[in-house]
Motif scaffolding. Structure first.
Motif, PDB file in Angstrom:
ATOM      1  N   UNK A  29      14.550 -37.725 -53.951  1.00  0.00           N
ATOM      2  CA  UNK A  29      14.174 -37.260 -52.617  1.00  0.00           C
ATOM      3  C   UNK A  29      13.990 -35.755 -52.730  1.00  0.00           C
ATOM      4  N   UNK A  30      12.846 -35.286 -52.301  1.00  0.00           N
ATOM      5  CA  UNK A  30      12.567 -33.856 -52.392  1.00  0.00           C
ATOM      6  C   UNK A  30      12.171 -33.327 -51.024  1.00  0.00           C
TER       7      UNK A  30
ATOM      8  N   UNK B   7       8.299 -27.722 -39.682  1.00  0.00           N
ATOM      9  CA  UNK B   7       8.205 -29.144 -40.001  1.00  0.00           C
ATOM     10  C   UNK B   7       8.722 -29.366 -41.405  1.00  0.00           C
ATOM     11  N   UNK B   8       9.815 -30.095 -41.502  1.00  0.00           N
ATOM     12  CA  UNK B   8      10.375 -30.430 -42.802  1.00  0.00           C
ATOM     13  C   UNK B   8       9.777 -31.742 -43.298  1.00  0.00           C
TER      14      UNK B   8
ATOM     15  N   UNK C 282      21.294 -25.634 -44.244  1.00  0.00           N
ATOM     16  CA  UNK C 282      20.540 -26.343 -45.280  1.00  0.00           C
ATOM     17  C   UNK C 282      20.334 -27.764 -44.761  1.00  0.00           C
ATOM     18  N   UNK C 283      19.106 -28.215 -44.782  1.00  0.00           N
ATOM     19  CA  UNK C 283      18.741 -29.535 -44.272  1.00  0.00           C
ATOM     20  C   UNK C 283      18.518 -30.484 -45.445  1.00  0.00           C
TER      21      UNK C 283
ATOM     22  N   UNK D  53      16.848 -28.125 -48.173  1.00  0.00           N
ATOM     23  CA  UNK D  53      15.929 -27.013 -47.949  1.00  0.00           C
ATOM     24  C   UNK D  53      16.542 -26.110 -46.876  1.00  0.00           C
ATOM     25  N   UNK D  54      16.483 -24.808 -47.115  1.00  0.00           N
ATOM     26  CA  UNK D  54      17.127 -23.848 -46.224  1.00  0.00           C
ATOM     27  C   UNK D  54      16.248 -23.552 -45.019  1.00  0.00           C
ATOM     28  N   UNK D  55      16.861 -23.630 -43.839  1.00  0.00           N
ATOM     29  CA  UNK D  55      16.211 -23.221 -42.598  1.00  0.00           C
ATOM     30  C   UNK D  55      17.030 -22.080 -42.000  1.00  0.00           C
ATOM     31  N   UNK D  56      16.378 -20.967 -41.776  1.00  0.00           N
ATOM     32  CA  UNK D  56      17.043 -19.807 -41.184  1.00  0.00           C
ATOM     33  C   UNK D  56      16.301 -19.398 -39.921  1.00  0.00           C
TER      34      UNK D  56
END
Length: 119
Positions: free
Chosen positions: A4-5, A19-20, A93-94, A113-116
């Motif tokens: 999973x990436x 949008x992730x 981090x999501x 993946x980092x969301x800030x």
């Protein structure tokens, strides 16, 4: 190889959108409950949103209801998280997670993946 990436994270101002994406390989998401989790510094990992393959519905944490939307494209083996009206408290981090609907031991996590959210 099962993988999973996640992608799509970054720095965004309060009120903005991201949008992730979660790309699955090595298995079909059709038979997996697909979920997004997040973990902020010093806090436990929490469920943000999920898609149930048995009930077919979606569920959201109260803190993101009305702002986040989870969706999937089974033909592309992809899961998405549309995040609108972002707040600083959404910073984390999501992670994407897959749970097999029949075999509870088959659980896969992405690397995150980092969301800030900051001005």
């Amino acid at each position: 190889q099962v993988q999973l990436v996640e992608s799509g994270g970054g720095l965004v101002q309060p009120g903005g959108s991201l949008r992730l994406s979660c790309a699955a390989s090595g298995f079909s998401i059709n038979i997996y409950h697909m979920n997004w989790y997040r973990q902020a510094p010093g806090k436990e990992r929490e469920l943000v949103a999920g898609i149930s393959r048995t009930g077919g519905g979606t569920n959201y944490a109260d803190s993101v209801k009305g702002r986040f939307t989870i969706s999937s494209d089974n033909s592309r083996n992809m899961v998405y998280l549309q995040m609108n009206s972002l707040k600083p408290e959404d910073t984390a981090v999501y992670y994407c997670k897959a749970d097999n609907i029949l075999n509870k031991s088959r659980v896969y996590w992405g690397q995150g993946t980092q969301v800030t959210v900051s001005s």
